[in-house]
Motif scaffolding. Structure first.
Motif, PDB file in Angstrom:
ATOM      1  N   LEU A  12      56.568  41.215  38.889  1.00 30.59           N
ATOM      2  CA  LEU A  12      55.695  42.090  39.670  1.00 30.59           C
ATOM      3  C   LEU A  12      54.753  41.253  40.535  1.00 30.59           C
ATOM      4  O   LEU A  12      54.537  41.543  41.718  1.00 30.59           O
ATOM      5  CB  LEU A  12      54.910  42.990  38.719  1.00 30.59           C
ATOM      6  N   ALA A  13      54.220  40.175  39.939  1.00 31.12           N
ATOM      7  CA  ALA A  13      53.326  39.286  40.687  1.00 31.12           C
ATOM      8  C   ALA A  13      54.057  38.670  41.861  1.00 31.12           C
ATOM      9  O   ALA A  13      53.545  38.628  42.982  1.00 31.12           O
ATOM     10  CB  ALA A  13      52.794  38.194  39.770  1.00 31.12           C
ATOM     11  N   LYS A  14      55.303  38.235  41.617  1.00 31.89           N
ATOM     12  CA  LYS A  14      56.053  37.572  42.696  1.00 31.89           C
ATOM     13  C   LYS A  14      56.379  38.538  43.821  1.00 31.89           C
ATOM     14  O   LYS A  14      56.257  38.195  45.004  1.00 31.89           O
ATOM     15  CB  LYS A  14      57.325  36.959  42.135  1.00 31.89           C
ATOM     16  N   THR A  15      56.798  39.776  43.465  1.00 29.31           N
ATOM     17  CA  THR A  15      57.144  40.729  44.523  1.00 29.31           C
ATOM     18  C   THR A  15      55.908  41.124  45.317  1.00 29.31           C
ATOM     19  O   THR A  15      55.971  41.252  46.537  1.00 29.31           O
ATOM     20  CB  THR A  15      57.808  41.992  43.943  1.00 29.31           C
ATOM     21  N   THR A  16      54.774  41.302  44.627  1.00 31.62           N
ATOM     22  CA  THR A  16      53.533  41.628  45.344  1.00 31.62           C
ATOM     23  C   THR A  16      53.177  40.511  46.318  1.00 31.62           C
ATOM     24  O   THR A  16      52.827  40.757  47.480  1.00 31.62           O
ATOM     25  CB  THR A  16      52.379  41.819  44.350  1.00 31.62           C
ATOM     26  N   ASN A  17      53.318  39.283  45.828  1.00 32.94           N
ATOM     27  CA  ASN A  17      52.997  38.134  46.663  1.00 32.94           C
ATOM     28  C   ASN A  17      53.901  38.082  47.888  1.00 32.94           C
ATOM     29  O   ASN A  17      53.442  37.861  49.013  1.00 32.94           O
ATOM     30  CB  ASN A  17      53.172  36.863  45.807  1.00 32.94           C
ATOM     31  N   ASN A  18      55.206  38.330  47.685  1.00 35.41           N
ATOM     32  CA  ASN A  18      56.146  38.284  48.806  1.00 35.41           C
ATOM     33  C   ASN A  18      55.861  39.389  49.810  1.00 35.41           C
ATOM     34  O   ASN A  18      55.933  39.159  51.016  1.00 35.41           O
ATOM     35  CB  ASN A  18      57.580  38.415  48.283  1.00 35.41           C
ATOM     36  N   SER A  19      55.522  40.605  49.327  1.00 36.36           N
ATOM     37  CA  SER A  19      55.259  41.670  50.302  1.00 36.36           C
ATOM     38  C   SER A  19      53.967  41.404  51.058  1.00 36.36           C
ATOM     39  O   SER A  19      53.880  41.731  52.243  1.00 36.36           O
ATOM     40  CB  SER A  19      55.233  43.049  49.648  1.00 36.36           C
ATOM     41  N   LEU A  20      52.996  40.766  50.392  1.00 33.66           N
ATOM     42  CA  LEU A  20      51.774  40.377  51.118  1.00 33.66           C
ATOM     43  C   LEU A  20      52.105  39.384  52.221  1.00 33.66           C
ATOM     44  O   LEU A  20      51.582  39.470  53.331  1.00 33.66           O
ATOM     45  CB  LEU A  20      50.767  39.765  50.146  1.00 33.66           C
ATOM     46  N   LEU A  21      53.018  38.435  51.920  1.00 38.59           N
ATOM     47  CA  LEU A  21      53.394  37.433  52.928  1.00 38.59           C
ATOM     48  C   LEU A  21      54.083  38.094  54.115  1.00 38.59           C
ATOM     49  O   LEU A  21      53.782  37.763  55.279  1.00 38.59           O
ATOM     50  CB  LEU A  21      54.303  36.380  52.295  1.00 38.59           C
ATOM     51  N   VAL A  22      54.979  39.037  53.847  1.00 32.76           N
ATOM     52  CA  VAL A  22      55.694  39.711  54.935  1.00 32.76           C
ATOM     53  C   VAL A  22      54.708  40.486  55.812  1.00 32.76           C
ATOM     54  O   VAL A  22      54.757  40.416  57.043  1.00 32.76           O
ATOM     55  CB  VAL A  22      56.779  40.649  54.362  1.00 32.76           C
ATOM     56  N   GLY A  23      53.764  41.191  55.175  1.00 35.02           N
ATOM     57  CA  GLY A  23      52.763  41.920  55.940  1.00 35.02           C
ATOM     58  C   GLY A  23      51.926  40.997  56.800  1.00 35.02           C
ATOM     59  O   GLY A  23      51.654  41.282  57.965  1.00 35.02           O
ATOM     60  N   TYR A  24      51.573  39.853  56.236  1.00 34.06           N
ATOM     61  CA  TYR A  24      50.788  38.857  56.965  1.00 34.06           C
ATOM     62  C   TYR A  24      51.531  38.371  58.198  1.00 34.06           C
ATOM     63  O   TYR A  24      50.974  38.307  59.290  1.00 34.06           O
ATOM     64  CB  TYR A  24      50.478  37.699  56.007  1.00 34.06           C
ATOM     65  N   TYR A  25      52.837  38.026  58.014  1.00 31.56           N
ATOM     66  CA  TYR A  25      53.615  37.537  59.157  1.00 31.56           C
ATOM     67  C   TYR A  25      53.728  38.596  60.231  1.00 31.56           C
ATOM     68  O   TYR A  25      53.588  38.303  61.422  1.00 31.56           O
ATOM     69  CB  TYR A  25      55.010  37.126  58.712  1.00 31.56           C
ATOM     70  N   LEU A  26      53.973  39.851  59.842  1.00 38.42           N
ATOM     71  CA  LEU A  26      54.134  40.922  60.823  1.00 38.42           C
ATOM     72  C   LEU A  26      52.863  41.107  61.639  1.00 38.42           C
ATOM     73  O   LEU A  26      52.899  41.143  62.872  1.00 38.42           O
ATOM     74  CB  LEU A  26      54.495  42.230  60.114  1.00 38.42           C
ATOM     75  N   VAL A  27      51.720  41.204  60.940  1.00 39.65           N
ATOM     76  CA  VAL A  27      50.445  41.405  61.645  1.00 39.65           C
ATOM     77  C   VAL A  27      50.187  40.249  62.609  1.00 39.65           C
ATOM     78  O   VAL A  27      49.839  40.439  63.776  1.00 39.65           O
ATOM     79  CB  VAL A  27      49.295  41.534  60.626  1.00 39.65           C
TER      80      VAL A  27
END
Lengths: 123, 136
Positions: free
Chosen positions: A44-59
């Motif tokens: 769960l921690a890893k998936t949360t971290n990865n989705s945060l990274l994707v959101g960061y790159y998109l923004v």
């Protein structure tokens, strides 16, 4: 070569390099904090971290490509400096605000979790 | 390139970058000890938190440094104005860096206080539980 093209050639590499490096570092060091928050559940921690990274790159990438459109024509060397540094500074400041926001929420949830653990323990 | 505004930018940029770099390196080398104290020797999470705060410091300081760089309202400046404007900008940046350092110090001291408070509370709760067991 017009000043506009020079500005693009300076601005794009710097901003993209900054996006990738800063995102990589947030991703790498934030994992420890998030996995501390989601204590036994590592996936769960890893998936949360990865989705945060994707959101960061998109923004960030969206911001970079949009901000180039708003420049208009550049006529002097001083104006080139000014517009490039102004755009970079806006990226940095917005990123910093988002980052401190993230730290605040991590801190908030971790203290709440510690408090809950403390209250529900046997004492 | 004979314009003094461009020269001011070219002098200001390296000064701002090097100043931010030096201040951040010195501060976050020393804050590691604080962090290991706050997280009670859990070095992994202490180092990560330290790095995250360092990145936030860099982003905010560099953003501010680049934001205040522009010279507005004039197309060309004399040599006297060049030095005046440059000193004003470097001074503003230095004061801002000082404020940032004090803000980070405040957060470190706050974290230290919270950790010791939590430990005291936990010890007190354990004491009370033991007393209750002894009374029963």
């Amino acid at each position: 070569m017009s000043w506009n093209e020079i500005a693009y050639m300076v601005y794009l590499p710097i901003s993209i390099y900054e996006t990738v490096v800063v995102g990589y570092r947030f991703h790498k060091h934030g994992l420890h904090l998030i996995s501390d928050l989601f204590a036994p559940n590592v996936m769960l921690a890893k998936t949360t971290n990865n989705s945060l990274l994707v959101g960061y790159y998109l923004v960030n990438m969206g911001w970079i490509t949009l901000s180039i459109n708003l420049w208009g024509s550049i006529e002097t060397a001083a104006m080139t400096f000014l517009i490039v540094t102004r755009s970079l500074s806006m990226i940095f400041i917005v990123l910093a605000v988002l980052h401190y926001n993230n730290i605040f929420w991590l801190y908030y949830f971790s203290t709440r979790q510690h408090l809950l653990k403390f209250l529900t323990s046997k004492h | 390139m004979d314009n003094y505004i461009v020269k001011a930018y070219l002098v200001y940029l390296p000064i701002a970058l090097i100043l931010t770099l030096i201040v951040a390196r010195i501060f976050f080398r020393n804050s590691k000890i604080f962090m290991s104290d706050i997280f009670r020797g859990r070095m992994e999470i202490a180092n990560s938190t330290n790095k995250l705060f360092e990145l936030g410091f860099y982003l905010l300081s560099l953003g501010f440094a680049l934001f205040i760089m522009q010279v507005t309202g004039v197309y060309d400046i004399t040599r006297q104005q060049f030095f005046e404007i440059l000193s004003k900008k470097v001074g503003t940046l230095t004061v801002f860096l000082g404020v940032m350092v004090f803000f980070n110090l405040y957060m470190l001291f706050r974290g230290k206080k919270k950790t010791s408070e939590n430990e005291r509370l936990r010890k007190r709760a354990e004491q009370l539980a033991q007393q209750r067991l002894a009374n029963q």
